[in-house]
Scaffold this motif. Structure first.
Motif, mmCIF file in Angstrom:
data_model
loop_
_atom_site.group_PDB
_atom_site.id
_atom_site.type_symbol
_atom_site.label_atom_id
_atom_site.label_comp_id
_atom_site.label_asym_id
_atom_site.label_seq_id
_atom_site.Cartn_x
_atom_site.Cartn_y
_atom_site.Cartn_z
ATOM 1 N N ILE A 39 48.255 -116.884 47.111
ATOM 2 C CA ILE A 39 46.934 -116.592 46.526
ATOM 3 C C ILE A 39 46.608 -115.119 46.806
ATOM 4 O O ILE A 39 46.783 -114.636 47.930
ATOM 5 C CB ILE A 39 45.841 -117.507 47.132
ATOM 6 N N CYS A 40 46.145 -114.443 45.766
ATOM 7 C CA CYS A 40 45.706 -113.056 45.899
ATOM 8 C C CYS A 40 44.183 -113.021 45.782
ATOM 9 O O CYS A 40 43.628 -112.943 44.678
ATOM 10 C CB CYS A 40 46.345 -112.192 44.819
ATOM 11 N N PRO A 41 43.485 -113.106 46.923
ATOM 12 C CA PRO A 41 42.024 -113.089 46.908
ATOM 13 C C PRO A 41 41.544 -111.635 46.839
ATOM 14 O O PRO A 41 42.354 -110.715 46.935
ATOM 15 C CB PRO A 41 41.668 -113.715 48.264
ATOM 16 N N PRO A 42 40.236 -111.417 46.697
ATOM 17 C CA PRO A 42 39.754 -110.041 46.813
ATOM 18 C C PRO A 42 40.090 -109.481 48.194
ATOM 19 O O PRO A 42 40.220 -110.240 49.165
ATOM 20 C CB PRO A 42 38.242 -110.173 46.598
ATOM 21 N N LEU A 45 38.636 -110.611 51.592
ATOM 22 C CA LEU A 45 38.950 -111.909 52.216
ATOM 23 C C LEU A 45 40.342 -111.959 52.840
ATOM 24 O O LEU A 45 40.679 -112.949 53.488
ATOM 25 C CB LEU A 45 38.837 -113.034 51.172
ATOM 26 N N ILE A 46 41.156 -110.915 52.630
ATOM 27 C CA ILE A 46 42.568 -111.025 53.022
ATOM 28 C C ILE A 46 42.736 -111.381 54.496
ATOM 29 O O ILE A 46 43.478 -112.307 54.837
ATOM 30 C CB ILE A 46 43.340 -109.737 52.665
ATOM 31 N N ILE A 56 49.494 -114.931 51.370
ATOM 32 C CA ILE A 56 48.385 -114.132 50.828
ATOM 33 C C ILE A 56 48.882 -112.803 50.278
ATOM 34 O O ILE A 56 49.681 -112.095 50.916
ATOM 35 C CB ILE A 56 47.320 -113.893 51.926
ATOM 36 N N GLY A 57 48.395 -112.460 49.090
ATOM 37 C CA GLY A 57 48.715 -111.177 48.475
ATOM 38 C C GLY A 57 47.446 -110.422 48.131
ATOM 39 O O GLY A 57 46.341 -110.967 48.172
#
Ligand code: PGA
Length: 244
Positions: A39-42, A45-46, A56-57
């Protein structure tokens, strides 16, 4: 064999409350053997998203390591925050921020410099599609934005027809097959082990069409926008890829 990847791009969506979606997705990711669930969140949030059980991306990076670039974020910072991947060349960046192929190549090299795997997006506009220019456009984008040194361990290519993003429209499976075979051949000719690079289809992937799209030859997964925001929508997409 290219790796299977189910990647979600949250775009500019999600605050702290959205982290529960990752917690809900984690068991599905763990159970989906052979699929990398990402998942690539904003960027905000990383650091909190990393470690919740889903890879995470990030969605973009600056080409430089650091410096006077107000509002930008470097690949090194993203890696430090817990990202393992970064998207480059998304059509929304190419359009809204006027990013060129050269910019995308520089950002891709920045991702590599920081040890990130890059998900590099290419795709034609509706006008180019209607004019029958799709393969020419993609050939140019691949030549201009995929740096030398690209291989299955450092890059993933996402084919995202711009007219299919967020519209509910998708190319036919025959069109996707033709385009992905073309991209596979171009990468194979240009890069050592280029034919082993994972190829994702993106643009209106959802639970109801995922199995059909993932059954297409040379489709190794998906880059999913809207249907990745809720775990309930994304989980069946991950499961469909595992079953493909
Ligand atoms: P969509 O977006 O799934 O909402 O069409 C895909 C993308 O832009 O990556």
């Amino acid at each position: 064999m290219p790796k299977k990847i189910a990647a979600g791009n949250w775009k500019m969506n999600g605050t702290s409350a959205a982290l529960t979606q990752l917690e809900a997705l984690a068991p599905v990711a763990a159970a989906s053997t052979g699929v990398l669930t990402l998942i690539c969140p904003p960027a905000s949030l990383i650091s909190r998203a990393a470690g919740l059980g889903v890879e995470i991306g990030a969605q973009d990076c600056h080409a430089a390591v650091s410096g006077a670039h107000t509002g930008d974020i470097s690949a090194e910072m993203l890696a430090d925050a817990g990202a393992s991947h970064v998207i480059t060349g998304h059509s929304e960046r190419r359009q809204d921020h006027h990013e060129t192929d050269a910019d995308v190549a520089a950002k891709t090299q920045a991702g590599w410099r920081a040890g990130l795997t890059v998900i590099l997006c290419i795709g034609e506009s509706e006008e180019q599609y209607r004019a029958g220019q799709t393969l020419d456009v993609l050939r140019g984008q691949l030549a201009g934005s995929v740096p030398q040194g690209a291989g299955p361990d450092n890059i993933v290519i996402a084919y995202e027809p711009i007219w299919a993003i967020g519209t509910g429209l998708t190319p036919t499976v025959e069109e996707i097959a033709k385009v992905h075979a073309f991209i596979r051949a171009e990468l194979g000719a240009a890069h050592t082990e280029g034919a082993e690079i994972s190829l994702l289809y993106g643009g209106s992937v959802k639970a109801s069409n995922a199995a059909e799209i993932f059954a297409v030859a040379d489709v190794d997964g998906g880059l999913v926008g809207g249907a990745s925001l809720a775990a309930a929508d994304f989980a069946p997409i991950v499961t469909a890829l595992a079953a493909s």
